[in-house]
Design a protein around this motif. Structure first.
Motif, PDB file in Angstrom:
ATOM      1  N   CYS A 151       0.828  -1.213   0.000  1.00 49.99           N
ATOM      2  CA  CYS A 151       0.000   0.000   0.000  1.00 49.99           C
ATOM      3  C   CYS A 151       0.856   1.254   0.000  1.00 49.99           C
ATOM      4  O   CYS A 151       1.837   1.349   0.733  1.00 49.99           O
ATOM      5  N   VAL A 152       0.463   2.216  -0.823  1.00 54.26           N
ATOM      6  CA  VAL A 152       1.030   3.557  -0.821  1.00 54.26           C
ATOM      7  C   VAL A 152      -0.054   4.504  -0.327  1.00 54.26           C
ATOM      8  O   VAL A 152      -1.213   4.401  -0.759  1.00 54.26           O
ATOM      9  N   THR A 153       0.284   5.389   0.579  1.00 59.25           N
ATOM     10  CA  THR A 153      -0.687   6.375   1.030  1.00 59.25           C
ATOM     11  C   THR A 153      -0.443   7.706   0.320  1.00 59.25           C
ATOM     12  O   THR A 153       0.678   8.013  -0.087  1.00 59.25           O
ATOM     13  N   VAL A 154      -1.499   8.471   0.166  1.00 61.40           N
ATOM     14  CA  VAL A 154      -1.426   9.820  -0.396  1.00 61.40           C
ATOM     15  C   VAL A 154      -1.942  10.786   0.662  1.00 61.40           C
ATOM     16  O   VAL A 154      -3.087  10.678   1.110  1.00 61.40           O
ATOM     17  N   GLY A 155      -1.068  11.694   1.091  1.00 57.81           N
ATOM     18  CA  GLY A 155      -1.488  12.661   2.104  1.00 57.81           C
ATOM     19  C   GLY A 155      -1.593  12.069   3.494  1.00 57.81           C
ATOM     20  O   GLY A 155      -2.336  12.593   4.324  1.00 57.81           O
ATOM     21  N   GLY A 156      -0.853  10.985   3.756  1.00 54.59           N
ATOM     22  CA  GLY A 156      -0.877  10.366   5.073  1.00 54.59           C
ATOM     23  C   GLY A 156       0.284  10.830   5.934  1.00 54.59           C
ATOM     24  O   GLY A 156       0.823  11.922   5.741  1.00 54.59           O
ATOM     25  N   GLU A 157       0.660   9.970   6.875  1.00 56.63           N
ATOM     26  CA  GLU A 157       1.781  10.297   7.742  1.00 56.63           C
ATOM     27  C   GLU A 157       3.079  10.239   6.949  1.00 56.63           C
ATOM     28  O   GLU A 157       3.230   9.423   6.042  1.00 56.63           O
ATOM     29  N   PRO A 158       4.061  11.092   7.268  1.00 58.05           N
ATOM     30  CA  PRO A 158       5.338  11.071   6.545  1.00 58.05           C
ATOM     31  C   PRO A 158       5.992   9.699   6.620  1.00 58.05           C
ATOM     32  O   PRO A 158       5.941   9.021   7.642  1.00 58.05           O
ATOM     33  N   GLY A 159       6.578   9.277   5.508  1.00 55.85           N
ATOM     34  CA  GLY A 159       7.244   7.983   5.456  1.00 55.85           C
ATOM     35  C   GLY A 159       7.599   7.630   4.031  1.00 55.85           C
ATOM     36  O   GLY A 159       7.163   8.300   3.080  1.00 55.85           O
ATOM     37  N   PRO A 160       8.386   6.570   3.841  1.00 50.49           N
ATOM     38  CA  PRO A 160       8.850   6.205   2.497  1.00 50.49           C
ATOM     39  C   PRO A 160       7.735   5.762   1.561  1.00 50.49           C
ATOM     40  O   PRO A 160       7.899   5.820   0.342  1.00 50.49           O
ATOM     41  N   ASP A 161       6.614   5.303   2.099  1.00 48.08           N
ATOM     42  CA  ASP A 161       5.520   4.823   1.261  1.00 48.08           C
ATOM     43  C   ASP A 161       4.344   5.796   1.242  1.00 48.08           C
ATOM     44  O   ASP A 161       3.201   5.404   0.981  1.00 48.08           O
ATOM     45  N   ASN A 162       4.617   7.058   1.516  1.00 45.91           N
ATOM     46  CA  ASN A 162       3.588   8.099   1.479  1.00 45.91           C
ATOM     47  C   ASN A 162       3.943   9.158   0.447  1.00 45.91           C
ATOM     48  O   ASN A 162       5.099   9.576   0.352  1.00 45.91           O
ATOM     49  N   ILE A 163       2.952   9.562  -0.343  1.00 42.46           N
ATOM     50  CA  ILE A 163       3.126  10.679  -1.273  1.00 42.46           C
ATOM     51  C   ILE A 163       2.643  11.938  -0.565  1.00 42.46           C
ATOM     52  O   ILE A 163       1.467  12.047  -0.205  1.00 42.46           O
ATOM     53  N   ASP A 164       3.545  12.868  -0.379  1.00 39.81           N
ATOM     54  CA  ASP A 164       3.290  14.057   0.433  1.00 39.81           C
ATOM     55  C   ASP A 164       2.423  15.060  -0.323  1.00 39.81           C
ATOM     56  O   ASP A 164       2.794  15.531  -1.403  1.00 39.81           O
ATOM     57  N   LEU A 165       1.275  15.409   0.253  1.00 38.82           N
ATOM     58  CA  LEU A 165       0.431  16.451  -0.325  1.00 38.82           C
ATOM     59  C   LEU A 165       0.804  17.842   0.181  1.00 38.82           C
ATOM     60  O   LEU A 165       0.124  18.813  -0.135  1.00 38.82           O
ATOM     61  N   GLN A 166       1.873  17.920   0.965  1.00 40.72           N
ATOM     62  CA  GLN A 166       2.421  19.209   1.411  1.00 40.72           C
ATOM     63  C   GLN A 166       1.360  20.058   2.120  1.00 40.72           C
ATOM     64  O   GLN A 166       1.088  21.199   1.767  1.00 40.72           O
ATOM     65  N   HIS A 167       0.769  19.439   3.142  1.00 37.85           N
ATOM     66  CA  HIS A 167      -0.327  20.087   3.865  1.00 37.85           C
ATOM     67  C   HIS A 167       0.077  21.431   4.462  1.00 37.85           C
ATOM     68  O   HIS A 167      -0.664  22.413   4.364  1.00 37.85           O
ATOM     69  N   ALA A 168       1.244  21.472   5.113  1.00 41.02           N
ATOM     70  CA  ALA A 168       1.658  22.707   5.780  1.00 41.02           C
ATOM     71  C   ALA A 168       1.859  23.837   4.780  1.00 41.02           C
ATOM     72  O   ALA A 168       1.474  24.989   5.036  1.00 41.02           O
TER      73      ALA A 168
END
Length: 337
Positions: A151-168
């Motif tokens: 599983c890859v997350t989008v906009g989840g907790e920071p980590g190698p398998d997460n795609i950062d939606l740059q919330h901040a």
């Protein structure tokens, strides 16, 4: 006369191998992007396959490999906020980019909208999943892990398998724009789920309040209540804090509900109160007035998510660039643009 019902002999891997002068295994690896194959050999095989009009049998591939060549887009966000009444919300718009990238990579995308009536994972045969903005202790994330589904997350907790939606960064863009547009005391309306995006907006809002010297005013709405929940949260916040002159509402469904509450309070947007949301989607563009929002570059996000998942599934593919495009402000009439 050509017989329209005439069947043609299907070109097989063996036919391509014979024509290319290679083993069926090398041909299979070349066409499926697996194994250690010289790039020139891989291209030679693809050229021969194209000349012979080879078309892989998806059913045979599944039987041979035990793989479904299907990936799923999942989310625990209620449909009331992830899609809304139009079914054209954040979830659906992200799915379009994912489907295109997946097909180009030999996979089909299964769209599994949030449902209370059944467990979608129990009904699907998938090789991997992309999970959109998981909640803390997300039940879908937990089940994927228990089933051993990559599983890859989008906009989840920071980590190698997460795609950062740059919330901040998105939060800073909207809050600074509201203040630069004349707001002296903006309020904030968040979803009560505790997802990473909502926590980031809350943290950046409190930091901005401290730096700019305004008193925080935060309202919460339950995701399952959708637009009506956003409307009620905005009505409460405006009644409790009559000095508010702007609202930052990251969830676009809540933002359109807030717009209704503002009108019912006898106020005008942007004349009396500025309003901005996060996702630059159909809802933000079609509200009256259109809402200032943020371009999250969902095409690039989709590309990165599929690439990352393919890597996890063992495909030889280059990861998407580590630096996705920065969120970009899309100023509209709701903030006086």
């Amino acid at each position: 006369m050509t017989n329209p019902h005439r069947t043609h002999k299907r070109v097989t891997i063996a036919d391509v191998a014979r024509e290319a002068g290679l083993s069926p295994t090398t041909v299979s690896h070349s066409l499926n992007g697996i194994g250690q194959v010289d790039p020139r050999t891989r291209q030679h095989v693809k050229d021969v396959a194209a000349r012979l009009k080879y078309r892989p049998s998806v059913r045979a591939q599944r039987l041979r490999t035990g793989k479904s060549h299907a990936i799923a887009l999942l989310s625990s966000m209620p449909a009331a906020v992830s899609a809304g009444e139009s079914q054209l919300g954040f979830f659906t718009e992200l799915a379009m980019g994912l489907a295109r990238k997946a097909l180009l990579s030999g996979y089909v995308l299964v769209l599994a909208p949030p449902m209370d009536q059944c467990d979608p994972l129990a009904l699907m045969d998938i090789d991997g999943a992309i999970l959109l903005e998981p909640a803390p202790d997300d039940p879908i994330a937990r089940e994927l892990e228990e089933r051993g589904v990559p599983c890859v997350t989008v906009g989840g907790e920071p980590g190698p398998d997460n795609i950062d939606l740059q919330h901040a960064a998105a939060a800073d863009l909207l809050l600074r724009h509201l203040l630069d547009s004349g707001a002296r005391r903006p309020g904030l309306i968040l979803g009560a789920s505790g997802r990473a995006s909502q926590r980031s907006f809350h943290e950046r809002y409190l930091a901005m309040a401290g730096a700019r010297g305004f008193a925080p005013a935060v309202g919460l709405a339950a995701e399952e209540e959708g637009e009506a929940g956003g409307q009620r949260a905005a009505a409460r916040l405006l009644a409790e804090h009559p000095g508010l002159d702007a609202l930052c509402v990251p969830i676009d469904t809540f933002a359109s509900g807030a717009l209704r509450a503002i009108g019912e309070a006898g106020l005008r947007v942007p004349g009396d109160l500025l309003l901005a949301t996060r996702h630059d989607g159909v809802r933000a563009r079609t509200c009256q007035p259109p809402l200032t929002a943020v371009d999250l570059h969902l095409d690039a996000v989709s590309h990165a998510a599929v690439q990352r998942l393919l890597r996890m599934l063992g495909h030889e593919t280059q990861d998407a660039p580590l630096g996705l495009p920065a969120p970009a402000l899309v100023a509209r009439r709701s903030t006086g643009a």
